[in-house]
Design an enzyme around this catalytic site. Structure first.
Site, PDB file in Angstrom:
ATOM      1  N   SER A  64       0.794  -1.234   0.000  1.00 19.40           N
ATOM      2  CA  SER A  64       0.000   0.000   0.000  1.00 19.40           C
ATOM      3  C   SER A  64       0.825   1.282   0.000  1.00 19.40           C
ATOM      4  O   SER A  64       0.278   2.354  -0.266  1.00 19.40           O
ATOM      5  CB  SER A  64      -0.906   0.038   1.227  1.00 19.40           C
ATOM      6  OG  SER A  64      -2.138  -0.528   0.928  1.00 19.40           O
ATOM      7  N   TYR A 240      -4.564   2.897   7.673  1.00 15.25           N
ATOM      8  CA  TYR A 240      -5.807   2.132   7.785  1.00 15.25           C
ATOM      9  C   TYR A 240      -6.693   2.769   8.858  1.00 15.25           C
ATOM     10  O   TYR A 240      -6.809   3.990   8.924  1.00 15.25           O
ATOM     11  CB  TYR A 240      -5.502   0.652   8.059  1.00 15.25           C
ATOM     12  CG  TYR A 240      -4.406   0.098   7.184  1.00 15.25           C
ATOM     13  CD1 TYR A 240      -4.566   0.073   5.802  1.00 15.25           C
ATOM     14  CD2 TYR A 240      -3.218  -0.378   7.712  1.00 15.25           C
ATOM     15  CE1 TYR A 240      -3.571  -0.431   4.977  1.00 15.25           C
ATOM     16  CE2 TYR A 240      -2.213  -0.883   6.886  1.00 15.25           C
ATOM     17  CZ  TYR A 240      -2.399  -0.895   5.528  1.00 15.25           C
ATOM     18  OH  TYR A 240      -1.413  -1.375   4.713  1.00 15.25           O
ATOM     19  N   VAL A 258       1.150  -3.748   3.902  1.00 12.66           N
ATOM     20  CA  VAL A 258       1.070  -5.051   4.556  1.00 12.66           C
ATOM     21  C   VAL A 258       2.336  -5.903   4.365  1.00 12.66           C
ATOM     22  O   VAL A 258       2.448  -6.972   4.946  1.00 12.66           O
ATOM     23  CB  VAL A 258      -0.176  -5.870   4.130  1.00 12.66           C
ATOM     24  CG1 VAL A 258      -1.451  -5.223   4.626  1.00 12.66           C
ATOM     25  CG2 VAL A 258      -0.213  -6.091   2.628  1.00 12.66           C
TER      26      VAL A 258
HETATM   27  N1  GLU Z   1      -2.166  -5.075  -2.404  1.00  8.57           N
HETATM   28  C1  GLU Z   1      -2.747  -5.071  -1.113  1.00  8.57           C
HETATM   29  C2  GLU Z   1      -4.260  -5.180  -1.214  1.00  8.57           C
HETATM   30  O1  GLU Z   1      -4.839  -4.550  -2.074  1.00  8.57           O
HETATM   31  C3  GLU Z   1      -2.330  -3.796  -0.418  1.00  8.57           C
HETATM   32  C4  GLU Z   1      -2.765  -3.817   0.996  1.00  8.57           C
HETATM   33  C5  GLU Z   1      -1.949  -2.951   1.902  1.00  8.57           C
HETATM   34  O2  GLU Z   1      -0.715  -2.929   1.874  1.00  8.57           O
HETATM   35  O3  GLU Z   1      -2.602  -2.288   2.676  1.00  8.57           O
HETATM   36  O4  GLU Z   1      -4.878  -5.889  -0.470  1.00  8.57           O
END
Ligand code: GLU
Length: 304
Positions: A64, A240, A258
């Protein structure tokens, strides 16, 4: 003058052997291969000085964190028009939450949750001739590093398992907030998230947000006003449903992923990157957050 090297070494020593390291993400199967003991810190000052400790030179999946880089490119193309399609409010919900999107008629809360980042990906797919190649070229350019690349195994792994992202993209499409084909946009989005970088490369990529829009090669990519807005979005939406906690504990704009990376920055001062793959319950690197809390407390350097 603060001895930053000494400070980050102290923090690294304090946290490197802790047994409370959080849990490595496994919903993207390829990410589950990461070692939970990895831990690196890299700091780049706008003066050009840098310091580092631990696994700062090991590549990891930025996930992300890439959303900020994609946003910066989309803003360079669209200016303020982008805010007609995505809002700038914290979501208070996990990154892949969908119910708000339906409730708010397909306008994602912000560009750093998945639905918002998928709209940003759609904008880039519209503007870029060869989206994946051109975006990689942009990231290499702002970082001054031609070795940065996508990890194709991670992109494929997420392509196979990213059902919530398919749901978000389809929902956006149903609200007429996706102009390109769902599969094409998601293919771009999964690659963007699968960029692999180490702490130093990420600090270089984010340098322009701490350096008034000028990248490591002294090229002006964004205006001061655009930088202000992107940093504000990082502060309010970068972690988040823990953005409040990060602002409270650390006091810097930033973004986590993540893969266990966190980038945080103090405008006109420095960029600091941590990488520790174990995540807390909200999906943020557990010891990365602790390290940054210690860093701003020990140095008294935060936006507040
Ligand atoms: N590619 C991950 C997803 O879309 C990114 C999530 C993240 O790092 O928050 O679930």
């Amino acid at each position: 003058m603060i001895d930053f090297q000494n400070v980050i070494e102290e923090i690294h020593n304090d946290l490197k052997l802790t047994t409370q390291r959080g849990v490595v993400a496994s919903y993207i199967p390829e990410l589950a291969k990461q070692r939970n003991t990895s831990f690196g810190i890299y700091l780049k000052h706008v003066s050009g000085d840098n310091c580092h400790v631990g696994d700062w030179d090991k590549p990891f999946s930025i996930q992300s964190i890439s959303k900020v880089l994609a946003l910066s490119k989309a803003i360079a193309f669209e200016g303020n028009n982008i805010w007609k399609r995505v809002d700038v409010e914290p979501s208070g919900n996990p990154f892949n939450h969908l119910s708000l999107l339906e409730l708010e008629n397909g306008i994602p809360r912000n560009p750093l949750i998945n639905a918002g980042a998928i709209v940003v990906a759609d904008i880039l797919v519209t503007h870029l001739k060869n989206p994946k190649e051109d975006f990689l070229h942009y990231v290499r350019g702002i970082s001054g590093d031609q070795t940065i690349d996508y990890n194709l195994d991670v992109a494929t792994s997420e392509q196979r398992t990213g059902f919530k992202n398919y749901a978000a993209a389809n929902l956006l499409k149903s609200f007429n907030n996706l102009n390109n084909d769902v599969d094409v946009v998601l293919d771009f989005y999964f690659h963007q998230c699968a960029l692999e970088m180490n702490c130093e490369q990420l600090a270089n990529a984010f340098y322009l947000f701490s350096n008034r829009g000028k990248c490591v090669n002294n090229i002006q990519h964004l205006t001061l006003s655009q930088i202000k807005r992107i940093n504000a979005i990082m502060l309010t939406c970068g972690f988040y449903d823990e953005a409040g906690e990060f602002a409270f504990e650390v006091g810097l704009p930033g973004k986590s992923g993540v893969g266990g990376g966190i980038v945080a920055l103090l405008p006109n001062n420095f960029v600091i990157v941590t990488w520790a793959p174990g995540l807390n319950a909200k999906g943020n690197s557990l010891i990365g957050m602790q390290a940054l809390e210690q860093f701003t407390t020990k140095t008294n350097r935060s936006i507040f």
